[in-house]
Design a protein around this motif. Sequence first.
Motif, PDB file in Angstrom:
ATOM      1  N   GLU A   1       7.886  -8.117  15.919  1.00  0.00           N
ATOM      2  CA  GLU A   1       8.742  -7.141  15.245  1.00  0.00           C
ATOM      3  C   GLU A   1       8.281  -5.717  15.554  1.00  0.00           C
ATOM      4  O   GLU A   1       7.096  -5.456  15.707  1.00  0.00           O
ATOM      5  CB  GLU A   1       8.731  -7.366  13.726  1.00  0.00           C
ATOM      6  CG  GLU A   1       9.368  -8.673  13.282  1.00  0.00           C
ATOM      7  CD  GLU A   1       8.382  -9.826  13.238  1.00  0.00           C
ATOM      8  OE1 GLU A   1       7.257  -9.666  13.772  1.00  0.00           O
ATOM      9  OE2 GLU A   1       8.729 -10.893  12.679  1.00  0.00           O
ATOM     10  N   ARG A   2       9.223  -4.808  15.608  1.00  0.00           N
ATOM     11  CA  ARG A   2       8.902  -3.420  15.937  1.00  0.00           C
ATOM     12  C   ARG A   2       8.377  -2.641  14.735  1.00  0.00           C
ATOM     13  O   ARG A   2       7.642  -1.663  14.906  1.00  0.00           O
ATOM     14  CB  ARG A   2      10.148  -2.707  16.482  1.00  0.00           C
ATOM     15  CG  ARG A   2      10.636  -3.228  17.822  1.00  0.00           C
ATOM     16  CD  ARG A   2      11.805  -2.399  18.304  1.00  0.00           C
ATOM     17  NE  ARG A   2      12.369  -2.924  19.542  1.00  0.00           N
ATOM     18  CZ  ARG A   2      13.434  -2.416  20.148  1.00  0.00           C
ATOM     19  NH1 ARG A   2      14.049  -1.358  19.628  1.00  0.00           N
ATOM     20  NH2 ARG A   2      13.890  -2.951  21.257  1.00  0.00           N
ATOM     21  N   VAL A   3       8.805  -3.039  13.533  1.00  0.00           N
ATOM     22  CA  VAL A   3       8.452  -2.281  12.328  1.00  0.00           C
ATOM     23  C   VAL A   3       7.889  -3.225  11.279  1.00  0.00           C
ATOM     24  O   VAL A   3       8.498  -4.253  10.962  1.00  0.00           O
ATOM     25  CB  VAL A   3       9.673  -1.530  11.753  1.00  0.00           C
ATOM     26  CG1 VAL A   3       9.263  -0.702  10.532  1.00  0.00           C
ATOM     27  CG2 VAL A   3      10.299  -0.623  12.813  1.00  0.00           C
ATOM     28  N   LEU A   4       6.725  -2.882  10.732  1.00  0.00           N
ATOM     29  CA  LEU A   4       6.053  -3.649   9.687  1.00  0.00           C
ATOM     30  C   LEU A   4       6.138  -2.846   8.397  1.00  0.00           C
ATOM     31  O   LEU A   4       5.606  -1.742   8.318  1.00  0.00           O
ATOM     32  CB  LEU A   4       4.591  -3.909  10.055  1.00  0.00           C
ATOM     33  CG  LEU A   4       4.322  -4.478  11.452  1.00  0.00           C
ATOM     34  CD1 LEU A   4       2.814  -4.674  11.661  1.00  0.00           C
ATOM     35  CD2 LEU A   4       5.067  -5.786  11.671  1.00  0.00           C
ATOM     36  N   VAL A   5       6.795  -3.404   7.383  1.00  0.00           N
ATOM     37  CA  VAL A   5       7.135  -2.648   6.172  1.00  0.00           C
ATOM     38  C   VAL A   5       6.276  -3.074   4.987  1.00  0.00           C
ATOM     39  O   VAL A   5       6.181  -4.256   4.668  1.00  0.00           O
ATOM     40  CB  VAL A   5       8.628  -2.836   5.807  1.00  0.00           C
ATOM     41  CG1 VAL A   5       8.955  -2.098   4.504  1.00  0.00           C
ATOM     42  CG2 VAL A   5       9.522  -2.350   6.935  1.00  0.00           C
ATOM     43  N   ASP A   6       5.685  -2.103   4.342  1.00  0.00           N
ATOM     44  CA  ASP A   6       4.928  -2.276   3.100  1.00  0.00           C
ATOM     45  C   ASP A   6       5.713  -1.569   2.006  1.00  0.00           C
ATOM     46  O   ASP A   6       5.862  -0.354   2.018  1.00  0.00           O
ATOM     47  CB  ASP A   6       3.533  -1.665   3.282  1.00  0.00           C
ATOM     48  CG  ASP A   6       2.696  -1.582   1.998  1.00  0.00           C
ATOM     49  OD1 ASP A   6       3.226  -1.830   0.899  1.00  0.00           O
ATOM     50  OD2 ASP A   6       1.516  -1.233   2.107  1.00  0.00           O
ATOM     51  N   LYS A   7       6.252  -2.341   1.036  1.00  0.00           N
ATOM     52  CA  LYS A   7       7.016  -1.757  -0.060  1.00  0.00           C
ATOM     53  C   LYS A   7       6.161  -1.764  -1.321  1.00  0.00           C
ATOM     54  O   LYS A   7       5.836  -2.812  -1.860  1.00  0.00           O
ATOM     55  CB  LYS A   7       8.305  -2.552  -0.285  1.00  0.00           C
ATOM     56  CG  LYS A   7       9.309  -1.860  -1.212  1.00  0.00           C
ATOM     57  CD  LYS A   7       9.094  -2.133  -2.677  1.00  0.00           C
ATOM     58  CE  LYS A   7       9.539  -3.517  -3.088  1.00  0.00           C
ATOM     59  NZ  LYS A   7       9.482  -3.686  -4.589  1.00  0.00           N
ATOM     60  N   SER A   8       5.769  -0.574  -1.768  1.00  0.00           N
ATOM     61  CA  SER A   8       4.964  -0.446  -2.979  1.00  0.00           C
ATOM     62  C   SER A   8       5.406   0.802  -3.734  1.00  0.00           C
ATOM     63  O   SER A   8       5.126   1.922  -3.311  1.00  0.00           O
ATOM     64  CB  SER A   8       3.469  -0.354  -2.651  1.00  0.00           C
ATOM     65  OG  SER A   8       2.986  -1.559  -2.093  1.00  0.00           O
ATOM     66  N   THR A   9       6.105   0.614  -4.841  1.00  0.00           N
ATOM     67  CA  THR A   9       6.631   1.767  -5.566  1.00  0.00           C
ATOM     68  C   THR A   9       5.531   2.624  -6.180  1.00  0.00           C
ATOM     69  O   THR A   9       5.742   3.810  -6.439  1.00  0.00           O
ATOM     70  CB  THR A   9       7.603   1.316  -6.675  1.00  0.00           C
ATOM     71  OG1 THR A   9       6.936   0.377  -7.533  1.00  0.00           O
ATOM     72  CG2 THR A   9       8.831   0.649  -6.087  1.00  0.00           C
TER      73      THR A   9
END
Length: 249
Positions: free
Chosen positions: A69-77
């Motif tokens: 994958e080109r983009v690795l996403v970390d979602k942390s508000t």
Amino acid sequence: MTDHSSRHALVIGAQRCGTTYLATALDAHPQVTLARPARPEPKVFCDEALAARGAEWYRRTWFAHARDERVLVDKSTSYLEDPQAPARAAAVLGDPHVVVLLRDPVQRAVSHWRFSTGHGLETRDLETALRADLVEEQPWDPDRTSVSPFAYLRRGRYADHLAPWLATFGADVHVVLLEDLLADPAVLGGLLEALGVDPALAPPPEPGPVNASEGERPVLGEAFLGTLQEYFEHSNEALAAQLGRRLPW
């Protein structure tokens, strides 16, 4: 095996602004993957000791499932309101994309109260709880939650929280407004393009509503609603200046 040519992205939108909805839509794209497990959120850059473990540990811990994958996403508000998080993220990730999802701060505050009430953290009625936050920061137990469950209004002063991220990452900060995201599919396509992936490969996102399971929506009285709009007036003006556009609320 994780592709180390991938670029990281942080989704740091304010709590109750639809960040799970957006992260799910991004994760559905074949060129994007979300940190796993998604819950609990990583919150690595809210913790100096965890951030000090470095990039290899971070990738191995949260993106062991990634392939090409080109983009690795970390979602942390929790990241948005931690003024130290941008520097920690820069030290570990270099120049990640930063996606900030925001929402009408009054509507966010109501949604936040419903969330805290539904999870047994809040026992006061809506107006009492919001008025208390107008007066002073409310005590809370950090052993139960990573951020205050009672910062109903303070969390909506977006311009203050956004400033350190803009100062650290500048043009790599992509601010998305929930109202625009839900109203226009092109907003998600533009964000995917900004992240460097092909919007044409994205499946249609799930339709709203966001946070549909919160139950009956309480109604604020006109007088108190005016008080809240006045409270947010300066912050909204500062946010509009930061974004160079008018806000939809």
